[in-house]
Design a protein around this motif. Structure first.
Motif, PDB file in Angstrom:
ATOM      1  N   LEU A  33      16.234 110.922 124.985  1.00  0.00           N
ATOM      2  CA  LEU A  33      15.035 111.107 124.427  1.00  0.00           C
ATOM      3  C   LEU A  33      14.666 112.143 122.965  1.00  0.00           C
ATOM      4  O   LEU A  33      14.076 112.149 122.776  1.00  0.00           O
ATOM      5  CB  LEU A  33      14.535 112.642 125.227  1.00  0.00           C
ATOM      6  CG  LEU A  33      14.401 112.152 127.154  1.00  0.00           C
ATOM      7  CD1 LEU A  33      14.411 113.083 128.070  1.00  0.00           C
ATOM      8  CD2 LEU A  33      12.856 110.932 127.327  1.00  0.00           C
ATOM      9  N   GLY A  34      15.890 112.649 122.911  1.00  0.00           N
ATOM     10  CA  GLY A  34      15.838 113.334 121.384  1.00  0.00           C
ATOM     11  C   GLY A  34      15.694 114.611 121.288  1.00  0.00           C
ATOM     12  O   GLY A  34      15.641 114.868 120.558  1.00  0.00           O
ATOM     13  N   ASP A  35      16.008 115.008 122.458  1.00  0.00           N
ATOM     14  CA  ASP A  35      16.281 116.366 122.827  1.00  0.00           C
ATOM     15  C   ASP A  35      17.415 117.134 122.558  1.00  0.00           C
ATOM     16  O   ASP A  35      18.367 117.427 123.592  1.00  0.00           O
ATOM     17  CB  ASP A  35      15.430 116.791 123.809  1.00  0.00           C
ATOM     18  CG  ASP A  35      14.892 118.032 124.598  1.00  0.00           C
ATOM     19  OD1 ASP A  35      15.498 119.259 123.893  1.00  0.00           O
ATOM     20  OD2 ASP A  35      14.351 118.756 125.585  1.00  0.00           O
ATOM     21  N   TYR A  36      17.925 116.750 121.165  1.00  0.00           N
ATOM     22  CA  TYR A  36      19.518 117.236 121.324  1.00  0.00           C
ATOM     23  C   TYR A  36      19.754 118.633 121.909  1.00  0.00           C
ATOM     24  O   TYR A  36      20.849 118.734 122.269  1.00  0.00           O
ATOM     25  CB  TYR A  36      20.419 116.707 119.839  1.00  0.00           C
ATOM     26  CG  TYR A  36      19.255 116.221 119.413  1.00  0.00           C
ATOM     27  CD1 TYR A  36      19.785 114.633 119.535  1.00  0.00           C
ATOM     28  CD2 TYR A  36      18.195 115.889 118.072  1.00  0.00           C
ATOM     29  CE1 TYR A  36      19.207 113.278 119.743  1.00  0.00           C
ATOM     30  CE2 TYR A  36      17.858 114.371 117.911  1.00  0.00           C
ATOM     31  CZ  TYR A  36      18.541 113.664 118.923  1.00  0.00           C
ATOM     32  OH  TYR A  36      18.098 111.968 118.897  1.00  0.00           O
TER      33      TYR A  36
END
Lengths: 233, 516
Positions: free
Chosen positions: B240-243
């Protein structure tokens, strides 16, 4: 799971802080309004919670139709204020590209670019043109000034007066006051330069005075020593 | 690791092989379920593992190469219609289908339902089995894989049949992102795994020492599923790109040490791949390099033992991807000292020439950063449902394009740093004026470049502490630049400790030898 807590909270008078809500319900759409209010709280009370804001951006990502551009803009301004931390990028990773194409976000991205590449002159010029976006958030200038000083102190032992003035965008009398304040509170020293104006000696740290860096190379954690206990005994 | 398959999702409604009769159970398949069921009841983990890893593959290759296994209804009578066993069987049934055939939308939805039932049973604590870690890892891994696969499938809206669109709208809860995340989260919470790992540190609990197995008659299923779900959450958040959140989910696992996550090669690789990738995106290059180096050298030493494993191809693929990510990290943060000799040799072979060109930061270099990133990044997903208003557009590439764009943006911000570094390397002191002339910029611009260098090489870690990633560092005193080269930290302490232990071993060995 998640929803239960929100309902419980509404039933009983027990109130949870927003941070607790996020910790217990990281994936619960019902807390979206609380998180939006919390962004506004952060703006007015000059506080900051990256985790809560990322949680909100996540919920927007899951349900794009609920996204409020005004709230997103505030989150991004707050993230700029958290420099040198990479928060601004962390937020952009979660914001759909078509939203990022809007004018106000383009401006914020340009501002972030100037800060990331330490072009403070351009930053302040651009920020002056975008007062509407940045001035609604109290403490903005001070936060950016603190970042500029942070980068300068990583880099320099002594910095010419004019360079510092430009980086933090203060001039004349107010700059003198600013310096005075930091001489008293942050250990700055004013020095006469060789013919070209004043120099400011910034506080020493391990980055501008590498000799201060503690040599951790030869320290051994206790757990490693325990391996040879039987032998020593 | 994205399960052992990477097929084109396509329209996903092709039905396999002409002559598949779901009710027909060949003798060897019957014998398989009967024995597997018995071993599970007897809690014979060793035999379960054998059947799960070896027999299932052999039979699949022999009898079900391009058809599904027999339906669950057909095998249920052989296993006392055992509810939990049937759920497990169906999970394997779908996994086999996804790996070898294209699942239809209906099958995707049914598989989701099966996971819901299976996880509900586990969460309510009525499972008293002891299952191999490999199997439990595969469940979590496959669950996340099928979620990712569903998002990719759904996002290809063009050319969907009317029936598919209707079905998608009707079953909008299937593979819903909240559902997926909440299941993983619930497994983590219900299993109390975070508390267990905490207590283990104080010696009050055993988990890692027994590889998660329970030798006191209890079940390991919820605990170990909860444990692997932390890795599952890391992976979903990376997709989701939520590192930041992803790394936070992994915090309870100490990746500087061996643990249950290293007991299964797939889980080990998935954990480090996503951990390293997240750190790369957070600009913590040194951390990424260190972990990639460790696992790549581990894979190098051990891959021969996995040649027969069904995961072997996936291991090799992730291995290649991590070399690409290592090449990217090292191009942004030249820290060759952190890389072992064996890994370095491999890296030079694979990417040596490309890395030289990436250092130039011209248009061709950006193309290479783009190429390597695209090859090695996770399969990003857009988690939200499509708009069902015509005209339909495909949005399956949106998430990937955004992450790529932002990554290249970062690369661009760093493009002048490699040039300044070249000069810093050959001077011990140099004046701002002189360096500005060499770099063909004016002094104020040079100052911004130097400050950018400092900012980009000094990463902020999760506690807000500043760490230097620079191999060549400097400071400016008035208008003089003083260069400081960081020396490799020699770890004498560790070296001596190892030698002491070794010597003790040799002496014990010698004591045992009796000379007549």
């Amino acid at each position: 799971m998640g929803r239960e807590l929100v309902q419980k909270q509404q039933q009983s008078a027990v109130s949870y802080t927003v941070e607790q809500l996020v910790a217990v319900n990281p994936y619960n759409p019902d807390i979206l309004p609380d998180l939006e209010n919390y962004v506004n709280d952060q703006v007015s009370s000059q506080t900051y919670s990256l985790d809560a804001n990322l949680c909100l951006l996540r919920l927007y990502q899951f349900e794009p139709e609920r996204l409020s551009t005004q709230i997103v803009a505030r989150i991004l301004v707050k993230a700029l204020m958290a420099m040198p931390a990479p928060d601004f990028s962390l937020c952009l990773f979660l914001i759909p590209e078509r939203v990022q194409m809007e004018e106000q976000f383009k401006t914020l991205i340009v501002l972030s670019h100037y800060l990331e590449t330490a072009r403070f002159r351009q930053f302040w010029d651009e920020a002056a043109k975008s007062r509407l976006i940045v001035e609604v958030v109290p403490g903005f200038e001070q936060a950016i000034q603190a970042y500029a000083i942070h980068v300068l102190s990583l880099t320099c032992q002594k910095v010419p007066r004019s360079v510092l003035a430009e980086a933090i965008n203060i001039e004349g009398l107010s700059f003198d006051k600013f310096l005075e304040h930091h001489v008293v509170n942050s250990g700055w020293i004013l020095e006469k330069g060789q013919g070209k104006g004043q120099l400011i000696v910034l506080p020493r740290n391990e980055f501008n005075h590498p000799e201060l860096k503690k040599s951790t190379a030869d320290s051994i954690p206790l757990e490693h020593i325990t391996r040879i206990y039987p032998i020593l005994g | 690791m994205a399960a052992a398959h990477d097929y084109d999702d396509g329209a996903g409604h092709s039905q396999p092989a002409d002559a598949y009769d779901p009710t027909f159970v060949p003798d060897s398949a019957k014998s398989f379920v009967v024995h597997l069921y018995r071993h599970i009841r007897e809690k014979n983990v060793y035999e379960i593992h054998q059947m799960y890893e070896a027999s299932f593959q052999t039979l699949s290759d022999r009898l079900f190469k391009d058809t599904p296994w027999p339906s669950v209804d057909a095998v249920a009578p052989f296993v006392d219609n055992d509810h939990v066993f049937c759920l497990l069987y169906r999970e394997m049934w779908f996994r086999h289908l996804y790996a070898r055939l294209s699942p239809s939308l209906k099958q995707r939805i049914d598989s989701w339902d099966n996971y819901c039932s299976l996880f509900q049973v586990v969460l309510h604590g009525v499972v008293n089995m002891q299952l191999p870690n490999q199997w439990l890892w595969d469940m979590v891994d496959e669950f996340v894989y099928q979620f990712q696969s569903f998002c990719q499938y759904r996002a290809k809206m063009k050319n969907k049949h009317v029936q598919e669109i209707e079905l998608l709208q009707q079953y909008d809860q299937a593979w819903n992102v909240y559902g997926v995340l909440n299941f993983l989260q619930a497994l983590v919470e219900k299993s109390m795994i975070i508390q267990i790992l905490e207590q283990e540190k104080e010696g009050l609990e055993q988990f890692t020492a027994t590889d998660g197995y329970d030798y006191n008659g209890g079940s390991n299923v919820l605990k170990v599923l909860g444990y692997f779900s932390m890795v599952g959450l890391l992976r979903v958040h990376c997709l989701l790109g939520d590192y930041q959140t992803g790394l936070k989910c992994l915090l309870p696992i100490d990746i500087s040490q061996q643990g249950v996550y290293t007991s299964v090669i797939g889980s080990h690789i998935t954990t480090i791949y996503h951990y390293g990738f997240a750190n790369l995106m957070l600009r913590r290059y040194v951390e990424a390099i260190r972990e990639f180096n460790k696992i790549l050298s581990y894979i190098y030493k051990t891959k021969q033992y996995h040649q027969k494993s069904p995961q072997y191809e996936q291991i090799l693929k992730k291995n290649e991807q991590m070399y690409a990510l290592l090449a990217v990290s090292l191009s942004l943060c030249p820290q060759e000292k952190l890389v072992d000799e064996t890994v370095n040799t491999q890296l030079r072979e694979k990417y040596g020439e490309k890395m030289l060109r990436m250092q130039r930061y011209d248009d061709e270099a950006f193309t290479l950063f783009d190429e390597l990133f695209s090859y090695a990044c996770p399969k990003f997903i857009t988690p939200s449902a499509p708009s069902y208003v015509e005209p339909f557009v495909n949005y399956n590439q949106d998430a990937y394009r955004l992450q790529l764009k932002l990554f290249l943006y970062e690369v661009k911000q760093q493009q002048l740093l490699s040039g300044v570094r070249t000069f810093l390397k050959v001077y011990s002191t140099i004046s701002l004026g002189k360096l500005a002339t060499y770099m063909e910029v004016d002094e104020p611009t040079l100052r911004t470049i130097l400050m950018t260098y400092k900012h980009k090489t000094h990463a902020v870690d999760s506690e807000g502490k500043i760490n230097s990633n620079a191999d060549i560092d400097f400071y400016i005193d008035d208008d003089m630049i003083h260069v400081v080269e960081s020396k490799p930290a020699k770890r004498y302490g560790d070296y001596f400790l190892r030698q002491i232990v070794k010597l003790e071993g040799v002496m014990n060995e010698m004591d045992r030898i009796k000379l007549d």
